[in-house]
Design an enzyme around this catalytic site. Structure first.
Site, PDB file in Angstrom:
ATOM      1  N   LYS A 120       1.195   7.686  -2.112  1.00 32.22           N
ATOM      2  CA  LYS A 120       0.672   6.667  -1.216  1.00 32.22           C
ATOM      3  C   LYS A 120       0.359   7.290   0.133  1.00 32.22           C
ATOM      4  O   LYS A 120       1.230   7.966   0.672  1.00 32.22           O
ATOM      5  CB  LYS A 120       1.723   5.571  -1.059  1.00 32.22           C
ATOM      6  CG  LYS A 120       1.363   4.489  -0.082  1.00 32.22           C
ATOM      7  CD  LYS A 120       2.521   3.560   0.077  1.00 32.22           C
ATOM      8  CE  LYS A 120       2.116   2.490   1.071  1.00 32.22           C
ATOM      9  NZ  LYS A 120       3.226   1.642   1.412  1.00 32.22           N
TER      10      LYS A 120
ATOM     11  N   LYS B  37       5.284   9.387   0.001  1.00 31.52           N
ATOM     12  CA  LYS B  37       4.695   8.404   0.905  1.00 31.52           C
ATOM     13  C   LYS B  37       4.455   9.090   2.243  1.00 31.52           C
ATOM     14  O   LYS B  37       5.394   9.562   2.896  1.00 31.52           O
ATOM     15  CB  LYS B  37       5.625   7.211   1.078  1.00 31.52           C
ATOM     16  CG  LYS B  37       5.077   6.210   2.085  1.00 31.52           C
ATOM     17  CD  LYS B  37       5.824   4.919   2.077  1.00 31.52           C
ATOM     18  CE  LYS B  37       5.260   3.979   3.134  1.00 31.52           C
ATOM     19  NZ  LYS B  37       5.950   2.686   3.132  1.00 31.52           N
TER      20      LYS B  37
HETATM   21  C1  PBG Z   1       6.790  -0.603   4.209  1.00 33.88           C
HETATM   22  C2  PBG Z   1       5.504  -0.502   3.499  1.00 33.88           C
HETATM   23  C3  PBG Z   1       4.279  -0.175   4.065  1.00 33.88           C
HETATM   24  C4  PBG Z   1       3.334  -0.321   3.063  1.00 33.88           C
HETATM   25  C5  PBG Z   1       4.004  -0.697   1.901  1.00 33.88           C
HETATM   26  N1  PBG Z   1       5.365  -0.796   2.188  1.00 33.88           N
HETATM   27  C6  PBG Z   1       3.916   0.137   5.456  1.00 33.88           C
HETATM   28  C7  PBG Z   1       4.574   1.224   6.176  1.00 33.88           C
HETATM   29  O1  PBG Z   1       5.239   2.085   5.604  1.00 33.88           O
HETATM   30  O2  PBG Z   1       4.442   1.227   7.399  1.00 33.88           O
HETATM   31  C8  PBG Z   1       1.855  -0.097   3.254  1.00 33.88           C
HETATM   32  C9  PBG Z   1       0.965  -0.702   2.244  1.00 33.88           C
HETATM   33  C10 PBG Z   1      -0.464  -0.749   2.626  1.00 33.88           C
HETATM   34  O3  PBG Z   1      -0.899  -0.234   3.677  1.00 33.88           O
HETATM   35  O4  PBG Z   1      -1.223  -1.328   1.846  1.00 33.88           O
HETATM   36  N2  PBG Z   1       7.847   0.131   3.855  1.00 33.88           N
END
Ligand code: PBG
Length: 328
Positions: free
Chosen positions: A249, A196
């Site tokens: 992601k 991520k």
């Molecule tokens: C939080 C989380 C995020 C997303 C999914 N879980 C945001 C972040 O890490 O700030 C983002 C999903 C998206 O942008 O569609 N842990």
């Protein structure tokens, strides 16, 4: 010309193209991320995510009945938590009567086969808007993991099929696995957000959940977009620690990461087509600049080609409708 090879022969008709097609996109590949909020009989469109709504639980269930009827088999659930319930330690995240826990129970009662993936991270519950506990401007790792385990166990107790840690703390997958097993939830799986990245593409999601960091950024825990070998490392740790599936992601700007992780991972690889990717397509389509249906289907097929086994996308419902109508 005397040519031995004429690759165009395999593209001559739609029937031939269909016969030799290497990859396909199906509704079975999709997980639909949804937003739930407190209240009754309300749906609020997320301003930066056209056609995407935060629903109160009663309305979410109506929506999910349609989603289920379209053949979508799985959802990822994200809560909009009222400000007064937020604190630095994300205490509300493991409240057995919390919004997520109540929602999981209610959805399972009506749609027992619909798979529910719950998000494990503190940010929607954090007064600081971070995925972990903050102390002197730092995000604490081990203390946060203790809370994440409680959160995951409470979601499993409510009936979640998979918990999906999206926080990027070190060691959380192993700790969550041990916590779930100790509590008797050996059947509950872990979808690890392994690679991520610290991405600007999450902006609209943070609008949807009102969860943007109150200070700084997430670069001390989410990955540097410049790195790919680090993603391989993260995935191997998560698999060793017990992840049942791993994730990349965002997806669109990270297709090379999807492709590489597919080579090294012996568990399914998921790709998260995140909020900013969705917003860009919607904005261009609304301006009449691109053909939304064609662009979305091409993009998701691209994730499959790159190696994704599973795709999380806000386009899921629409895609299921398009696929039902039949493609050509
Ligand atoms: C939080 C989380 C995020 C997303 C999914 N879980 C945001 C972040 O890490 O700030 C983002 C999903 C998206 O942008 O569609 N842990």
């Amino acid at each position: 010309m005397e040519l031995t090879h004429r690759p165009r022969r395999l593209r001559r008709t739609a029937q031939i193209r269909r016969l030799v097609r290497e990859h396909t996109l199906t509704t079975a590949d999709l997980i639909y991320p949804v937003f739930v909020m407190e209240g009754e009989d309300q749906a609020q469109e997320v301003p930066s995510m056209p056609d995407c709504y935060r629903y109160t639980l009663d309305r979410l269930i109506l929506e999910l009945k349609e989603v289920d009827a379209l053949g979508i088999g799985a959802i990822a659930l994200f809560p909009l938590v009222p400000e007064h319930l937020k604190d630095n330690a994300g205490t509300e995240s493991y409240n057995p009567e919390g919004l997520v826990q109540r929602s999981v129970r209610a959805i399972k009662e009506v749609l027992p086969d619909l798979l529910i993936f719950t998000d494990v991270a503190l940010d929607p519950y954090s007064s600081e808007g971070h995925d972990g506990i903050v102390k002197d401007g730092e995000i604490l790792n081990d203390e946060t993991v203790e809370v994440l385990v409680k959160q995951a166990v409470s979601q499993a107790a409510a009936g979640a099929d998979f918990v999906a840690p999206s926080d990027m703390m070190d060691g959380r997958v192993g700790a969550i696995r041990a916590g779930l097993d100790a509590a008797g939830y050996t059947h509950v799986g872990i979808l690890a957000y392994s690679a991520k990245y610290a991405s600007a593409y999450y902006g609209p999601f943070r609008d949807a959940l009102d969860s943007a960091p109150k200070f700084g950024d997430k670069k001390t825990y989410q990955m540097d977009p410049a790195n790919v070998r680090e993603a391989v490392r993260e995935v191997s740790f998560d698999i060793e620690e017990g992840a049942d599936m791993v994730m990349v992601k965002p997806a669109l700007a990270y297709m090379d990461v999807i492709a590489q992780l597919k080579q090294v991972s012996n568990v399914p690889v998921a790709a998260y087509n995140v909020s900013g990717e969705y917003a860009m397509v919607k904005a261009a389509a609304r301006n009449g600049w691109i053909d939304e249906k064609k662009v979305v289907l091409e993009t998701l097929l691209g994730f499959k080609r790159a190696g994704a086994d599973v795709i999380l996308t806000y386009h899921a419902k629409q895609v299921a409708q398009w696929l039902q109508e039949g493609l050509n």
